[in-house]
Design an enzyme around this catalytic site. Structure first.
Site, short mmCIF file in Angstrom:
data_model
loop_
_atom_site.label_atom_id
_atom_site.label_comp_id
_atom_site.label_asym_id
_atom_site.label_seq_id
_atom_site.Cartn_x
_atom_site.Cartn_y
_atom_site.Cartn_z
N ARG A 1 0.84 -1.20 0.00
CA ARG A 1 0.00 0.00 0.00
C ARG A 1 0.87 1.25 0.00
O ARG A 1 1.81 1.36 0.77
CB ARG A 1 -0.92 0.02 1.21
CG ARG A 1 -1.86 1.23 1.16
CD ARG A 1 -3.02 1.12 2.06
NE ARG A 1 -3.89 2.29 1.91
CZ ARG A 1 -4.92 2.54 2.67
NH1 ARG A 1 -5.27 1.67 3.61
NH2 ARG A 1 -5.65 3.61 2.49
N ASP B 1 -8.02 -0.41 9.52
CA ASP B 1 -8.70 0.70 10.19
C ASP B 1 -8.88 0.39 11.66
O ASP B 1 -9.52 -0.61 12.01
CB ASP B 1 -10.09 0.95 9.57
CG ASP B 1 -10.02 1.60 8.22
OD1 ASP B 1 -9.12 2.42 7.99
OD2 ASP B 1 -10.89 1.29 7.37
N ARG C 1 -7.18 -1.10 -3.04
CA ARG C 1 -5.97 -1.19 -2.22
C ARG C 1 -5.64 -2.64 -1.91
O ARG C 1 -6.51 -3.49 -1.82
CB ARG C 1 -6.09 -0.38 -0.95
CG ARG C 1 -7.37 -0.59 -0.20
CD ARG C 1 -7.59 0.49 0.80
NE ARG C 1 -7.68 1.77 0.13
CZ ARG C 1 -8.31 2.83 0.60
NH1 ARG C 1 -8.91 2.77 1.75
NH2 ARG C 1 -8.34 3.95 -0.07
N ASP D 1 -6.06 -2.55 3.68
CA ASP D 1 -6.57 -1.40 4.42
C ASP D 1 -6.79 -1.86 5.86
O ASP D 1 -7.52 -2.82 6.10
CB ASP D 1 -7.89 -0.93 3.80
CG ASP D 1 -8.42 0.35 4.43
OD1 ASP D 1 -7.60 1.14 4.96
OD2 ASP D 1 -9.64 0.56 4.39
#
Length: 165
Positions: free
Chosen positions: A106, A122, A117, A120
């Site tokens: 990334r 989070d 992507r 990811d």
């Protein structure tokens, strides 16, 4: 079912819709899950037995450019993090998460907002910590609007699935 100790819990959503050096999105998630677990356990001074992971969920992209491939998503949840919540600690964790993203290819500087992507990660919430920092908002401001986060989060909270690695 016993109540879930949200005041000491930490959750990270993870997903991908591009291949990485570890293979297609689901392979990338299977590769990253134990590494993410180890990172969170060490960082949070947590017990491995308090880690829960959802099943992998295939979903259509939400927003962003048209024509993206489907995502593979999951949530990793630690029911008890011993490290005291703070802005500094949350930002330290964010840095570590972004290093894991980079290990899967990334490049935040070159990607399109809500675009495809390779990984990811989070930070969804950390206990009752409320944070509004330019780099990190906790709890995640759009978590409640995303079924691809809520469904795996509920699975992880219920402990219905074995570890995802």
């Amino acid at each position: 079912m016993a109540s879930f100790p949200l005041e000491s819990a930490l959750a990270v959503g993870f997903g991908a819709n591009l291949s990485s050096s570890h293979g297609p999105p689901e392979s990338t998630l299977r590769w990253i899950a134990p590494r993410l677990t180890n990172l969170l356990v060490e960082w949070g001074n947590a017990d491995l037995q308090d880690v829960r992971c959802s099943a992998f969920l295939k979903t259509q992209p939400l927003g962003g450019p048209p024509g993206q491939d489907d995502y593979c998503n999951a949530v990793l949840l630690i029911s008890r993090v011993e490290r005291p919540p703070s802005e500094a600690a949350a930002l330290e964790l964010l840095e570590a998460l972004q290093c894991l993203e980079q290990s899967c290819g990334r490049d935040r500087a070159r990607e399109q907002r809500w675009g495809p992507r390779s990984l990811d990660l989070d930070l969804l919430f950390w206990g009752e910590l409320r944070l509004e920092h330019p780099r990190l908002v906790l709890p995640h401001p759009r978590m409640h609007l995303r079924s691809f986060v809520l469904e795996p989060l509920l699975q992880a909270m219920q402990g219905a699935h074995p570890p995802c690695w």
